[in-house]
Design a protein around this motif. Structure first.
Motif, PDB file in Angstrom:
ATOM      1  N   LEU A  10       0.810  -1.207   0.000  1.00 23.72           N
ATOM      2  CA  LEU A  10       0.000   0.000   0.000  1.00 23.72           C
ATOM      3  C   LEU A  10       0.846   1.262   0.000  1.00 23.72           C
ATOM      4  O   LEU A  10       0.357   2.330  -0.316  1.00 23.72           O
ATOM      5  N   ILE A  11       2.118   1.134   0.375  1.00 28.25           N
ATOM      6  CA  ILE A  11       3.018   2.288   0.404  1.00 28.25           C
ATOM      7  C   ILE A  11       4.401   1.812  -0.045  1.00 28.25           C
ATOM      8  O   ILE A  11       4.829   0.715   0.298  1.00 28.25           O
ATOM      9  N   LYS A  14      10.404   3.642   0.037  1.00 32.95           N
ATOM     10  CA  LYS A  14      11.062   4.959   0.123  1.00 32.95           C
ATOM     11  C   LYS A  14      10.116   6.000   0.721  1.00 32.95           C
ATOM     12  O   LYS A  14      10.551   6.868   1.473  1.00 32.95           O
ATOM     13  N   ASP A  15       8.825   5.894   0.440  1.00 30.50           N
ATOM     14  CA  ASP A  15       7.851   6.822   1.016  1.00 30.50           C
ATOM     15  C   ASP A  15       7.667   6.568   2.510  1.00 30.50           C
ATOM     16  O   ASP A  15       7.492   7.499   3.294  1.00 30.50           O
ATOM     17  N   PHE A  16       7.710   5.299   2.907  1.00 29.79           N
ATOM     18  CA  PHE A  16       7.630   4.945   4.322  1.00 29.79           C
ATOM     19  C   PHE A  16       8.792   5.570   5.081  1.00 29.79           C
ATOM     20  O   PHE A  16       8.602   6.233   6.102  1.00 29.79           O
ATOM     21  N   PRO A  54       6.202  -2.338   5.267  1.00 32.13           N
ATOM     22  CA  PRO A  54       6.196  -1.183   6.173  1.00 32.13           C
ATOM     23  C   PRO A  54       5.281  -1.434   7.373  1.00 32.13           C
ATOM     24  O   PRO A  54       4.102  -1.709   7.205  1.00 32.13           O
ATOM     25  N   MET A  55       5.853  -1.394   8.580  1.00 31.65           N
ATOM     26  CA  MET A  55       5.071  -1.616   9.801  1.00 31.65           C
ATOM     27  C   MET A  55       5.495  -0.624  10.875  1.00 31.65           C
ATOM     28  O   MET A  55       6.673  -0.333  11.024  1.00 31.65           O
ATOM     29  N   MET A  56       4.493  -0.138  11.595  1.00 29.64           N
ATOM     30  CA  MET A  56       4.708   0.749  12.736  1.00 29.64           C
ATOM     31  C   MET A  56       4.139   0.085  13.978  1.00 29.64           C
ATOM     32  O   MET A  56       3.225  -0.724  13.898  1.00 29.64           O
ATOM     33  N   MET A  57       4.684   0.441  15.131  1.00 29.00           N
ATOM     34  CA  MET A  57       4.148  -0.019  16.399  1.00 29.00           C
ATOM     35  C   MET A  57       3.766   1.210  17.211  1.00 29.00           C
ATOM     36  O   MET A  57       4.534   2.171  17.294  1.00 29.00           O
ATOM     37  N   VAL A  58       2.573   1.191  17.768  1.00 30.89           N
ATOM     38  CA  VAL A  58       2.130   2.258  18.659  1.00 30.89           C
ATOM     39  C   VAL A  58       1.606   1.626  19.935  1.00 30.89           C
ATOM     40  O   VAL A  58       1.082   0.503  19.922  1.00 30.89           O
ATOM     41  N   SER A  59       1.755   2.340  21.022  1.00 28.53           N
ATOM     42  CA  SER A  59       1.211   1.877  22.298  1.00 28.53           C
ATOM     43  C   SER A  59      -0.172   2.470  22.463  1.00 28.53           C
ATOM     44  O   SER A  59      -0.355   3.682  22.326  1.00 28.53           O
ATOM     45  N   ILE A  60      -1.140   1.620  22.759  1.00 31.31           N
ATOM     46  CA  ILE A  60      -2.541   2.045  22.841  1.00 31.31           C
ATOM     47  C   ILE A  60      -3.082   1.714  24.230  1.00 31.31           C
ATOM     48  O   ILE A  60      -2.978   0.574  24.686  1.00 31.31           O
TER      49      ILE A  60
END
Length: 69
Positions: A10-11, A14-16, A54-60
């Protein structure tokens, strides 16, 4: 035909990395949507895990009203 590497990207990588590099602080606005509409929250802990895919981790906080989305 199915891609053996997984679902369609989806992305672009290089854009990530460009987006990661432009983050001025460690916070991120996380948004999502479902059949009930959009939701979002401010994640004060966010980091990248992987560029491909491309993967991100966030604390929720489990009490946030946006968690179900």
């Amino acid at each position: 035909m199915n891609d053996p590497a997984g679902p369609a990207r989806l992305i672009e990588i290089k854009d990530f990395w460009r987006a990661i590099g432009e983050r001025a602080i460690g916070a991120a606005v996380v948004t999502a949507a479902d059949i009930h509409g959009p939701a979002g929250f401010l994640a004060l802990s966010a980091t990248h895990l992987c560029a491909d895919p491309p993967m991100m981790m966030v604390s929720i906080d489990k009490r946030t009203s946006a968690l179900s989305r």
